[in-house]
Design a protein around this motif. Sequence first.
Motif, PDB file in Angstrom:
ATOM      1  N   VAL A  33       9.223   1.424  -5.406  1.00 15.92           N
ATOM      2  CA  VAL A  33       8.779   1.306  -6.942  1.00 15.92           C
ATOM      3  C   VAL A  33       7.530   1.969  -7.162  1.00 15.92           C
ATOM      4  N   GLY A  34       7.139   2.351  -8.221  1.00 13.41           N
ATOM      5  CA  GLY A  34       5.827   3.086  -8.526  1.00 13.41           C
ATOM      6  C   GLY A  34       5.854   4.089  -9.428  1.00 13.41           C
ATOM      7  N   LYS A  35       4.912   4.503 -10.043  1.00  8.30           N
ATOM      8  CA  LYS A  35       4.523   5.497 -11.062  1.00  8.30           C
ATOM      9  C   LYS A  35       5.229   7.000 -10.667  1.00  8.30           C
ATOM     10  N   ALA A  36       5.588   7.471 -11.781  1.00  6.76           N
ATOM     11  CA  ALA A  36       6.072   8.999 -11.725  1.00  6.76           C
ATOM     12  C   ALA A  36       4.959   9.800 -10.786  1.00  6.76           C
ATOM     13  N   GLN A  81      10.635   3.227 -11.378  1.00  2.85           N
ATOM     14  CA  GLN A  81       9.498   3.044 -11.648  1.00  2.85           C
ATOM     15  C   GLN A  81       8.883   1.823 -12.091  1.00  2.85           C
ATOM     16  N   HIS A  82       9.893   0.830 -12.505  1.00  2.08           N
ATOM     17  CA  HIS A  82       9.372  -0.306 -12.900  1.00  2.08           C
ATOM     18  C   HIS A  82      10.779  -1.141 -12.855  1.00  2.08           C
ATOM     19  N   LEU A  83      10.674  -2.005 -11.841  1.00  7.46           N
ATOM     20  CA  LEU A  83      11.831  -3.112 -11.622  1.00  7.46           C
ATOM     21  C   LEU A  83      12.237  -3.896 -12.761  1.00  7.46           C
ATOM     22  N   GLY A  84      11.142  -4.355 -13.755  1.00  2.28           N
ATOM     23  CA  GLY A  84      11.622  -5.137 -14.878  1.00  2.28           C
ATOM     24  C   GLY A  84      12.488  -4.303 -15.923  1.00  2.28           C
ATOM     25  N   ASN A  98      18.264  -8.507  -0.525  1.00  3.77           N
ATOM     26  CA  ASN A  98      18.961  -7.918   0.567  1.00  3.77           C
ATOM     27  C   ASN A  98      18.087  -6.759   1.177  1.00  3.77           C
ATOM     28  N   SER A  99      17.226  -6.427   0.522  1.00  3.93           N
ATOM     29  CA  SER A  99      16.563  -5.030   0.901  1.00  3.93           C
ATOM     30  C   SER A  99      15.728  -5.305   2.286  1.00  3.93           C
ATOM     31  N   SER A 100      16.062  -4.292   3.068  1.00  4.49           N
ATOM     32  CA  SER A 100      15.319  -4.342   4.546  1.00  4.49           C
ATOM     33  C   SER A 100      14.034  -3.639   4.315  1.00  4.49           C
ATOM     34  N   VAL A 101      13.866  -2.844   3.451  1.00  6.33           N
ATOM     35  CA  VAL A 101      12.540  -1.990   3.303  1.00  6.33           C
ATOM     36  C   VAL A 101      12.088  -2.236   1.726  1.00  6.33           C
ATOM     37  N   VAL A 102      11.069  -2.529   1.485  1.00  6.40           N
ATOM     38  CA  VAL A 102      10.517  -2.743  -0.081  1.00  6.40           C
ATOM     39  C   VAL A 102       8.921  -1.728   0.118  1.00  6.40           C
ATOM     40  N   SER A 103       8.702  -0.962  -1.093  1.00  2.04           N
ATOM     41  CA  SER A 103       7.447  -0.294  -1.169  1.00  2.04           C
ATOM     42  C   SER A 103       7.210  -0.307  -2.412  1.00  2.04           C
ATOM     43  N   THR A 104       5.872   0.014  -2.604  1.00  2.00           N
ATOM     44  CA  THR A 104       5.373   0.373  -3.903  1.00  2.00           C
ATOM     45  C   THR A 104       4.207   1.228  -3.944  1.00  2.00           C
ATOM     46  N   THR A 105       4.144   2.112  -4.981  1.00  2.00           N
ATOM     47  CA  THR A 105       2.813   2.973  -5.167  1.00  2.00           C
ATOM     48  C   THR A 105       2.056   2.167  -6.106  1.00  2.00           C
ATOM     49  N   VAL A 164       6.604  -6.727  -7.126  1.00  2.00           N
ATOM     50  CA  VAL A 164       6.766  -6.594  -5.485  1.00  2.00           C
ATOM     51  C   VAL A 164       5.807  -7.496  -4.821  1.00  2.00           C
ATOM     52  N   THR A 165       4.612  -7.557  -5.215  1.00  2.00           N
ATOM     53  CA  THR A 165       3.560  -8.338  -4.230  1.00  2.00           C
ATOM     54  C   THR A 165       3.936  -9.887  -4.510  1.00  2.00           C
TER      55      THR A 165
END
Length: 933
Positions: A469-472, A760-763, A776-783, A793-794
Amino acid sequence: MSTNTASGLPQTLVDVSWAAWSWASATAGWLSDNGDLVLLVVTPVAITAFVVRYRLLMKTLADRQRFILTPTRRFDPSPEDIWRQAAVVLRAAGKGPWWAPKAAKRVRVRLRADGSTPLEYSLEAHCDAATLLRDSRYREVTVEKAALAEDSWAEQVRAEAEARKEERKKPRKERRMKAAEGEEEEKAKRLHAVRAEFVLRGRASAALREVPLEPDPLQPVIDAVADIRTELGEVAEVVLDLQPIPGWQVKLRQWQILHEARDKERTRARKAAGHAATDAQDVQDSWRFQLASLFEPSSARRPPLIPPPRPQPLNTDKALGRLASSRGLVRIQVLVRCTSTMEGRARQLLGQLTAAMDVFGDGSRLAQDAGRFLSLTWSADSRHRRDAFDKRWSTGQVAPRKPNWVHISELQGLLKPPTVHSVLPVLASELPDYVPGESLVPHGYLKYPDGRRRLIAGLLAEFLFSIKVGKANYGKTEWALVQALAVALAGEGVLFVDPHGDTWRSVAPYLAHPALSSLVCRIDLARAEDPGAVIPSWNMIGMDRDQNPARTVTAAVDALATALSWSEATHPRAATILTKAIEALVAYNLAACHAGRPDAQATLLQVRTLLTDQEVQRPILDMLSAEQRRWWETTFATYPADVLAPVTNPLDRLAANPVTRAFLGNPTGAYDIREAMDDGKIVWLCLEGTGPSDRLLISMIMQDLLRDGLSRRDTAEDDRRPFHVFADELISLDPAGGPTFASITEQLRKFKVRLHVMVQHLGRVQPTTRESLMQNSSVVSTTAGAMAAIKTVTDEWHGMVDPAAVAELRRFEHYVQVTANGAPIGPLRVEGPQVKEVFKDYYSPQLVGRMTATANRAVQAQPVGERLLRAQGQDAVVLAFLNSLGNGGQAVQQGGTPTPGGGTAVALTKPQTPRRRGPGRPPAAPKPVNRAE
């Protein structure tokens, strides 16, 4: 009588004193005369008592058990929880056999860092205390019985001693030759150990500093051992031995401290009285006193008023401090040992742990039992003290060089495992360094305080589903490219879906490397209008590659219905018409394949022809069974012409786009995602964009992926090759895919299909997709990004990272939580990897042309113009084939059965055309064609 008694008492005391003196003198004389005899008798008894006590001590210490306490990520004990655990530890410290010496009864707290865990916390005690230690008072801590801690240093010492014994038996010349040969190698492998013992310094009654529980009191220790290097065999350990103190010793020590305190107070009072006398004398000698005596002579004859020395009442609790009560009072022994194959590294670790102990310093402190005089130093690591230290270390004997009495409440920071308030380091054993070609997937560069950084990686087997997740322009796609290449180099299949088609140029020079070029399949619809462009073709309802007819019908209908947002409530009639039409075309395609004419198959675009052209519709309906044909004759015949518009309009849009018509309008094609799964191919799918036609195409591709993933049930689980799908710009893909992404995440894990998305935005993603991915995600990241996007995410990290800290990340920086050994690690702040940095050794721009040609051949790509001409003429090919069949023609000979209406009924069964399969998928046995009556 009373007078006689009073006068006789002094005489009695004198007689008793004289008798005692006489007895003492006689005894001393006898001992002087018979000293040899006494020594001869007492010495063996004393030696025997010492040996018996020592053997009992060693026997008791040898019979001990160890329990490892593993906290959860939410472990947050209160002071009351720690006190209750301390009470259990105190009771366990007193357990042991009735004949065991007091010195053998203790509990050892061991903090160990060997690279396998950030800081292992364990308790050791006699076996009689196992029941107490097994039941921890901490609710979020798992207690597990374990063997005694491995001691590599002791093993090395024993091995060297045995080797020296063996060497002495050999000739001197042979010993010298062997020593010269293996000296350097032995030096490189030999462990070096450094030792330290910590004792209490300061007033005996003064307490250690009360360290708050937030941040974790163990954090300095964790930081000190954070850079343990397993390749050097490094181990850093801190042991804290707790031993109850006998009550008589406490009473004696209390009396001693109170006596010293009273003496100090008397001395203070005498000094105060002396100062008062001096002050009075100074007053008499002053000119003011003398002048006053002239006017009042009587004042000169008065002596100065000097107060007598009066000591202040002693505050017992204040004087005794931690020794005010014997309850909770323990003797401690703090030992530290660090080992490494590099002596300098071992001393560096010891220095860091020594600094970590400073956090407990206040009125008293824990300091090394060491000293220095000019260039001379002495400590627990000195030659004359090493053996005694190692003996206490290995046996668990408590023999501190100082009294070291503390109250158990002063040690609350050491009586619990690391809590939620600690920051644990990432170990190489959990997330090793990434090496291209190994079964690892990189997660970013982790930076260390000393400036070092390393590319941490997780096991590919645990890289199931991931979200970025994160901005362009903050590195999500670049990171995904790195992971896709890592997966491909590890030998697993990849499908990279790029809705904008701009990743191919970046990744092509690396895919051109000989290790990958033969596995690449390129489907580039984004550049189909460029001069000389070639594209493959795909017949979604084709039956020439061993497709399952019923699943093909379902997948095609679901793909269109999902892309068009149809449901049973909104478009029941359109969905039924589409289902019946595709069912009829699939039956026709089966007949064409049975007749050996796969080139005459209908495509999805022929649905329009079937619904509107009677010349095509009539012979195709004759191929259906009576039950299937009844709907067309009774229900469909009653529909007005305008009911077909919801079905034909989307297909008209697909046909109006030359690229999608060329891709979907050919009767046969090499696009087969199931084959790519089984063969471990690298499929790069670049789409034109995100318009209505593109959304239809995306929906069909994702439905086909879901269908082919589920079809792997015909393959044994161990033979299923993992296949990773990378979906860039999920916001563009998800509306077209509908519930498909959620279904892939929920259903295809067991079929070894993995999904990794960038958004870019899970919403802005559908709730079902978002919830399924987060679950189910084993890896989650955000910028960095907007607070609303970041909090999605947080919030999943339970406040472990402040959203404001994420919002301030620089470009290419991420917070990521990964799964290692089945447990989450992080969130970690990392720097996103770059393809050109990680895979610089695979950069092969000179081979891009050859790789592109190979990738085009793999999918039988042809010029767009040729594909489009053939798609435009497919209606005529279908009609010609139908006319060639006649009544009971070739289709009957290939498996059809004449029907009462004169046509040929073809059941929806798999054709017998063999299909090329991957190495992990056994060939299917030919199945007989079911004939409808």
